[in-house]
Design an enzyme around this catalytic site. Structure first.
Site, PDB file in Angstrom:
ATOM      1  N   LYS A 168     -10.530  -3.468  12.168  1.00  0.00           N
ATOM      2  CA  LYS A 168     -10.847  -2.596  11.051  1.00  0.00           C
ATOM      3  C   LYS A 168     -10.591  -3.401   9.776  1.00  0.00           C
ATOM      4  O   LYS A 168      -9.450  -3.759   9.456  1.00  0.00           O
ATOM      5  CB  LYS A 168      -9.986  -1.336  11.108  1.00  0.00           C
ATOM      6  CG  LYS A 168     -10.430  -0.249  10.128  1.00  0.00           C
ATOM      7  CD  LYS A 168      -9.748  -0.434   8.812  1.00  0.00           C
ATOM      8  CE  LYS A 168     -10.150   0.623   7.811  1.00  0.00           C
ATOM      9  NZ  LYS A 168      -9.575   0.363   6.473  1.00  0.00           N
ATOM     10  N   GLY A 185       0.613  -3.113   7.054  1.00  0.00           N
ATOM     11  CA  GLY A 185       0.273  -2.343   5.865  1.00  0.00           C
ATOM     12  C   GLY A 185       1.412  -1.450   5.431  1.00  0.00           C
ATOM     13  O   GLY A 185       2.591  -1.762   5.634  1.00  0.00           O
ATOM     14  N   SER A 186       1.076  -0.304   4.860  1.00  0.00           N
ATOM     15  CA  SER A 186       2.065   0.592   4.264  1.00  0.00           C
ATOM     16  C   SER A 186       2.736   1.461   5.317  1.00  0.00           C
ATOM     17  O   SER A 186       2.218   1.665   6.419  1.00  0.00           O
ATOM     18  CB  SER A 186       1.395   1.495   3.232  1.00  0.00           C
ATOM     19  OG  SER A 186       0.505   2.408   3.875  1.00  0.00           O
ATOM     20  N   GLY A 237       0.373   4.635   5.813  1.00  0.00           N
ATOM     21  CA  GLY A 237      -0.816   4.388   6.637  1.00  0.00           C
ATOM     22  C   GLY A 237      -0.463   4.029   8.056  1.00  0.00           C
ATOM     23  O   GLY A 237      -1.083   4.513   9.018  1.00  0.00           O
ATOM     24  N   GLY A 238       0.559   3.175   8.220  1.00  0.00           N
ATOM     25  CA  GLY A 238       0.941   2.765   9.559  1.00  0.00           C
ATOM     26  C   GLY A 238       1.500   3.902  10.378  1.00  0.00           C
ATOM     27  O   GLY A 238       1.228   4.017  11.578  1.00  0.00           O
ATOM     28  N   GLU A 246       3.525  -3.230  11.433  1.00  0.00           N
ATOM     29  CA  GLU A 246       4.439  -3.730  10.405  1.00  0.00           C
ATOM     30  C   GLU A 246       4.214  -2.875   9.172  1.00  0.00           C
ATOM     31  O   GLU A 246       3.118  -2.885   8.596  1.00  0.00           O
ATOM     32  CB  GLU A 246       4.161  -5.201  10.100  1.00  0.00           C
ATOM     33  CG  GLU A 246       5.074  -5.774   9.036  1.00  0.00           C
ATOM     34  CD  GLU A 246       4.614  -7.126   8.535  1.00  0.00           C
ATOM     35  OE1 GLU A 246       4.726  -7.375   7.321  1.00  0.00           O
ATOM     36  OE2 GLU A 246       4.131  -7.931   9.356  1.00  0.00           O
ATOM     37  N   CYS A 270       5.271  -9.398   2.197  1.00  0.00           N
ATOM     38  CA  CYS A 270       6.015  -8.388   2.952  1.00  0.00           C
ATOM     39  C   CYS A 270       7.488  -8.741   3.061  1.00  0.00           C
ATOM     40  O   CYS A 270       8.317  -7.880   3.369  1.00  0.00           O
ATOM     41  CB  CYS A 270       5.408  -8.214   4.343  1.00  0.00           C
ATOM     42  SG  CYS A 270       5.251  -9.758   5.280  1.00  0.00           S
ATOM     43  N   GLU A 284      10.821   0.108  -0.558  1.00  0.00           N
ATOM     44  CA  GLU A 284      10.022  -1.020  -1.051  1.00  0.00           C
ATOM     45  C   GLU A 284       9.147  -0.600  -2.226  1.00  0.00           C
ATOM     46  O   GLU A 284       8.534   0.476  -2.203  1.00  0.00           O
ATOM     47  CB  GLU A 284       9.140  -1.556   0.083  1.00  0.00           C
ATOM     48  CG  GLU A 284       8.235  -2.705  -0.331  1.00  0.00           C
ATOM     49  CD  GLU A 284       7.299  -3.150   0.785  1.00  0.00           C
ATOM     50  OE1 GLU A 284       6.813  -4.288   0.720  1.00  0.00           O
ATOM     51  OE2 GLU A 284       7.052  -2.350   1.710  1.00  0.00           O
TER      52      GLU A 284
END
Length: 516
Positions: free
Chosen positions: A169, A224-225, A228-229, A248, A285, A378
């Site tokens: 994706k 990603g975030s 979203g994750g 992650e 990250c 974060e």
């Protein structure tokens, strides 16, 4: 009633916020299904390890050959700069070749043979075990690494090494780069006699959900975030047949500077911290987002050095304007908390840029629940929080409140590093850091993740959703599952498990390591 037209996918210049070109359209559910089914059908073609190794090496060669085009495309969509992207491309192709070497060696198959032993109580049957591919893997590309953690990146490389086709994706921040890299990977597949279906590419938010829910997808990798994750993780878990989701998500990457370290090298630590937190406009990250530094004269010298170095940092462009807005809102909200000061105010550096800065407060405030909890999350961009402590108890109290992290860094004094401090401070801090993170850095900085067999890039939740690594050749283990054969006739055994070891694989036989 006519079906709605598919939404266009635009390449956008983050330096101006203007559209560059339409690259693709968002994939429909039917198009996602087609890509996944093509990948599923390609599984047998990846069974030959020699072919997989050839694919990975050919992909690396083609990416290197097209390096100028790849870097130009990535820079136009991310503003990361040719220098940074040249290094990232080299890392990406090195990664592909490392996995090819690992495939050739075959140790990742973890072959184990225990011969039958009727004298044991109870008797042991003949057992032979190795690992096989899970099947099609969904890969979710990262925003901040358009190469190394995206279409040709570590999730793709490790899945192909394991024998798993991929459907990727694409990240909306670099769709043109994604299309270019996917075309190069497909060309590599064709060059070694593999079908196009081994590497699929789709665009669109809904396509990402359709992908993780597809019954022929057997595992997923995400960078990603947290938001979203976690949504994708929950979707993977909610399937009728849940699948592994290796995500992650987010990391604060705490740093502890001891009083001894500050007394010995405050200026060097301040300058090093500034470089680490502003590298790539703070979009790593593993950016250090929270620093515990001592009160007192040595801590003041560190603060002065950090102030000077951050003040000299030029404003930079974030990956997209949505991230810029989130950064500006994040630093405003944090700076408004009681007791928080901004020696160098982070914020808008211009219409399309952001300026680096940092916040300070007393560590005692972070050791308490409630008001300052936002500072323990974060904030993506060039900002860090410097918490000043008065004693070791405050350090321990803050560390005890932190969630899981990718990294934890210790800046120790000479006696602490050598284990000569009478209180065992260095060893105690190392134990605390180990409980928090997947990688502990001592007297260095966490930015920069070496691609090596001993590397671990992961950590307790929310840093990652599993205990696996996404960097290093052991990342292939995410896409494999073990299977054991008991008392199986030799003629029926797969070649990897036959007695004469026709493939020359490293293995353990009756508990002892054997090397071809």
């Amino acid at each position: 009633m006519a079906a709605a037209a598919a939404a266009p996918v635009w390449s956008v210049d983050p330096r101006t916020g203007k559209r560059r070109e339409q690259v693709a359209v968002e994939a429909t559910a039917a198009e996602v299904d087609t890509a996944v089914r093509a990948a599923h059908a390609a599984r047998p073609a990846l069974a030959d390890r020699a072919v997989r190794a050839a694919l990975l090496r050919r992909a690396a060669d083609l990416l290197d050959a097209a390096g100028e085009r790849v870097i130009e495309a990535a820079d136009a969509e991310t503003a990361l700069g040719p220098g940074r992207l040249t290094g990232e491309l080299a890392r990406t192709t090195y990664q592909l070749r490392s996995f090819a070497d690992s495939v050739d060696e075959g140790a990742f198959l973890d072959v184990r043979i225990d011969h039958a032993d009727p004298a044991l109580a109870p008797p042991r049957p003949d057992l032979r075990r190795y690992k096989i591919p899970l099947g099609t893997v969904a890969v979710y590309a990262a925003s901040n690494f358009p190469l190394a953690f995206s279409v040709p990146g570590g999730d793709t490389a490790s899945a192909l090494a394991a024998g798993c086709p991929v459907v990727i994706k694409a990240h909306p921040d670099h769709p043109a780069t994604s299309e270019l890299c996917a075309a190069l990977l497909r060309r590599a597949a064709a060059d070694v006699g593999l079908p196009d279906g081994v590497i699929g590419l789709v665009h669109g938010f809904q396509a990402g959900l359709d992908l993780v829910r597809h019954p022929q997808v057997r595992a997923a990798g995400f960078t990603g975030s947290v938001r979203g994750g976690r949504a994708l993780h929950d979707a993977a878990a909610a399937r009728p047949h849940p699948i592994p989701f290796h995500g992650e998500l987010g990391s604060l990457n705490p740093v502890v500077v001891t009083e001894s370290a500050a007394a010995e090298r405050a200026e060097a630590i301040g300058a090093g911290l500034a470089g680490a937190m502003t590298l790539g406009t703070g979009q790593f990250c593993v950016k250090p987002g929270l620093v515990l530094a001592p009160e007192g004269e040595a801590g003041d010298r560190l603060l002065t050095a950090l102030t000077a170095a951050v003040s000299d940092t030029e404003a930079g462009v974030l990956l997209d304007h949505r991230m810029r807005d989130a950064f500006l809102d994040g630093v405003r909200t944090r700076a408004a908390l009681p007791g928080v000061q901004a020696p160098v105010t982070p914020g808008a550096g211009g219409e399309h840029t952001v300026s680096a800065g940092f916040l300070t407060l007393a560590a005692a405030a972070l050791a308490e629940d409630g008001t300052h909890d936002l500072l323990l999350e974060e904030c993506f961009g060039p900002v860090t929080v410097l918490a000043r402590y008065t004693d070791e108890a405050e350090v321990a109290a803050v560390l005890a409140r932190l969630p899981g992290n990718l990294t934890a860094t210790l800046q120790l004094g000479a006696d602490e590093s050598a284990g000569r401090d009478g209180a065992g401070r260095g060893a105690r801090l190392l134990a605390d850091a180990t409980a928090l993170a997947g990688r502990v850095v001592v007297n260095g900085w966490p930015t920069g993740v070496a691609v090596a067999p001993a590397q671990h890039h992961g950590g307790p939740y929310p840093a990652t959703t599993s205990t696996a690594t996404s960097v290093g050749t052991t990342a292939a283990e995410r896409w494999l599952r073990p299977v054991a054969y008991q008392d199986t006739p030799p003629a029926l055994l797969p070649p990897e498990l036959r007695e004469d070891n026709p493939l020359g694989l490293p293995r353990r036989v009756d508990g002892r390591a054997e090397h071809a």
